[in-house]
Design a protein around this motif. Structure first.
Motif, PDB file in Angstrom:
ATOM      1  N   ALA A   1       0.835  -1.205   0.000  1.00  2.00           N
ATOM      2  CA  ALA A   1       0.000   0.000   0.000  1.00  2.00           C
ATOM      3  C   ALA A   1       0.868   1.254   0.000  1.00  2.00           C
ATOM      4  O   ALA A   1       0.576   2.225  -0.711  1.00  2.00           O
ATOM      5  N   ARG A   2       1.947   1.245   0.756  1.00  7.70           N
ATOM      6  CA  ARG A   2       2.848   2.389   0.807  1.00  7.70           C
ATOM      7  C   ARG A   2       3.526   2.616  -0.551  1.00  7.70           C
ATOM      8  O   ARG A   2       3.624   3.749  -1.029  1.00  7.70           O
ATOM      9  N   GLU A   3       3.926   1.536  -1.203  1.00  8.34           N
ATOM     10  CA  GLU A   3       4.546   1.667  -2.528  1.00  8.34           C
ATOM     11  C   GLU A   3       3.545   2.200  -3.548  1.00  8.34           C
ATOM     12  O   GLU A   3       3.885   3.057  -4.371  1.00  8.34           O
ATOM     13  N   ARG A   4       2.292   1.701  -3.490  1.00  9.10           N
ATOM     14  CA  ARG A   4       1.266   2.186  -4.409  1.00  9.10           C
ATOM     15  C   ARG A   4       0.992   3.682  -4.190  1.00  9.10           C
ATOM     16  O   ARG A   4       0.828   4.437  -5.151  1.00  9.10           O
ATOM     17  N   ALA A   5       0.919   4.084  -2.928  1.00 12.08           N
ATOM     18  CA  ALA A   5       0.669   5.495  -2.626  1.00 12.08           C
ATOM     19  C   ALA A   5       1.811   6.365  -3.134  1.00 12.08           C
ATOM     20  O   ALA A   5       1.580   7.444  -3.704  1.00 12.08           O
ATOM     21  N   TYR A   6       3.036   5.920  -2.964  1.00 19.63           N
ATOM     22  CA  TYR A   6       4.180   6.687  -3.448  1.00 19.63           C
ATOM     23  C   TYR A   6       4.149   6.821  -4.970  1.00 19.63           C
ATOM     24  O   TYR A   6       4.341   7.909  -5.517  1.00 19.63           O
ATOM     25  N   LEU A   7       3.879   5.703  -5.660  1.00 20.88           N
ATOM     26  CA  LEU A   7       3.845   5.758  -7.122  1.00 20.88           C
ATOM     27  C   LEU A   7       2.689   6.632  -7.608  1.00 20.88           C
ATOM     28  O   LEU A   7       2.819   7.359  -8.604  1.00 20.88           O
ATOM     29  N   ARG A   8       1.560   6.599  -6.902  1.00 19.37           N
ATOM     30  CA  ARG A   8       0.413   7.443  -7.272  1.00 19.37           C
ATOM     31  C   ARG A   8       0.776   8.910  -7.102  1.00 19.37           C
ATOM     32  O   ARG A   8       0.517   9.730  -7.989  1.00 19.37           O
ATOM     33  N   GLU A   9       1.373   9.254  -5.978  1.00 18.86           N
ATOM     34  CA  GLU A   9       1.769  10.639  -5.744  1.00 18.86           C
ATOM     35  C   GLU A   9       2.836  11.092  -6.741  1.00 18.86           C
ATOM     36  O   GLU A   9       2.801  12.215  -7.223  1.00 18.86           O
ATOM     37  N   ALA A  10       3.765  10.190  -7.052  1.00 19.01           N
ATOM     38  CA  ALA A  10       4.825  10.547  -8.000  1.00 19.01           C
ATOM     39  C   ALA A  10       4.257  10.761  -9.397  1.00 19.01           C
ATOM     40  O   ALA A  10       4.706  11.637 -10.139  1.00 19.01           O
ATOM     41  N   SER A  11       3.255   9.976  -9.785  1.00 17.11           N
ATOM     42  CA  SER A  11       2.695  10.133 -11.120  1.00 17.11           C
ATOM     43  C   SER A  11       1.758  11.328 -11.207  1.00 17.11           C
ATOM     44  O   SER A  11       1.587  11.893 -12.284  1.00 17.11           O
ATOM     45  N   LEU A  12       1.136  11.747 -10.087  1.00 20.26           N
ATOM     46  CA  LEU A  12       0.221  12.880 -10.113  1.00 20.26           C
ATOM     47  C   LEU A  12       0.906  14.209  -9.800  1.00 20.26           C
ATOM     48  O   LEU A  12       0.295  15.256  -9.947  1.00 20.26           O
ATOM     49  N   ALA A  13       2.135  14.173  -9.351  1.00 19.04           N
ATOM     50  CA  ALA A  13       2.841  15.404  -8.990  1.00 19.04           C
ATOM     51  C   ALA A  13       3.105  16.235 -10.249  1.00 19.04           C
ATOM     52  O   ALA A  13       3.395  15.681 -11.306  1.00 19.04           O
ATOM     53  N   PRO A  14       2.980  17.560 -10.101  1.00 17.50           N
ATOM     54  CA  PRO A  14       3.262  18.411 -11.280  1.00 17.50           C
ATOM     55  C   PRO A  14       4.741  18.338 -11.654  1.00 17.50           C
ATOM     56  O   PRO A  14       5.611  18.263 -10.796  1.00 17.50           O
ATOM     57  N   ARG A  15       4.976  18.381 -12.926  1.00 13.84           N
ATOM     58  CA  ARG A  15       6.356  18.300 -13.414  1.00 13.84           C
ATOM     59  C   ARG A  15       6.879  19.698 -13.689  1.00 13.84           C
ATOM     60  O   ARG A  15       6.170  20.526 -14.240  1.00 13.84           O
TER      61      ARG A  15
END
Length: 84
Positions: free
Chosen positions: A69-83
């Motif tokens: 769950a922690r890995e999924r949350a990190y990947l979700r936040e990383a993919s939704l973060a503005p570039r």
């Protein structure tokens, strides 16, 4: 045994060294049988999951789920973060 009376071969090579030509590849059925045998051997020597303490097993499962769950949350936040 007297070797002078034994039948002589003209080439001097014993029959055991004269191998008939053979296919060097293993057939698909033989390969599948070998794979199945290896899988069964590995499966039969495994340590059953619940053979040890149930509490420790449950704790390890919760730990694994929390990590996932922690890995999924990190990947979700990383993919939704503005570039930038």
């Amino acid at each position: 045994m007297n070797t002078l009376l034994a039948p002589q071969r003209p080439s001097g090579l014993p029959d055991t060294l004269r191998l008939p030509s053979r296919d060097t590849r293993t057939s698909l059925l033989d390969r599948l049988a070998l794979q199945l045998g290896l899988w069964l051997l590995l499966w039969s020597t495994r340590a059953p999951r619940l053979a040890d303490d149930r509490r420790r097993h449950a704790q390890a499962y919760r730990h694994q789920e929390a990590n996932t769950a922690r890995e999924r949350a990190y990947l979700r936040e990383a993919s939704l973060a503005p570039r930038p």
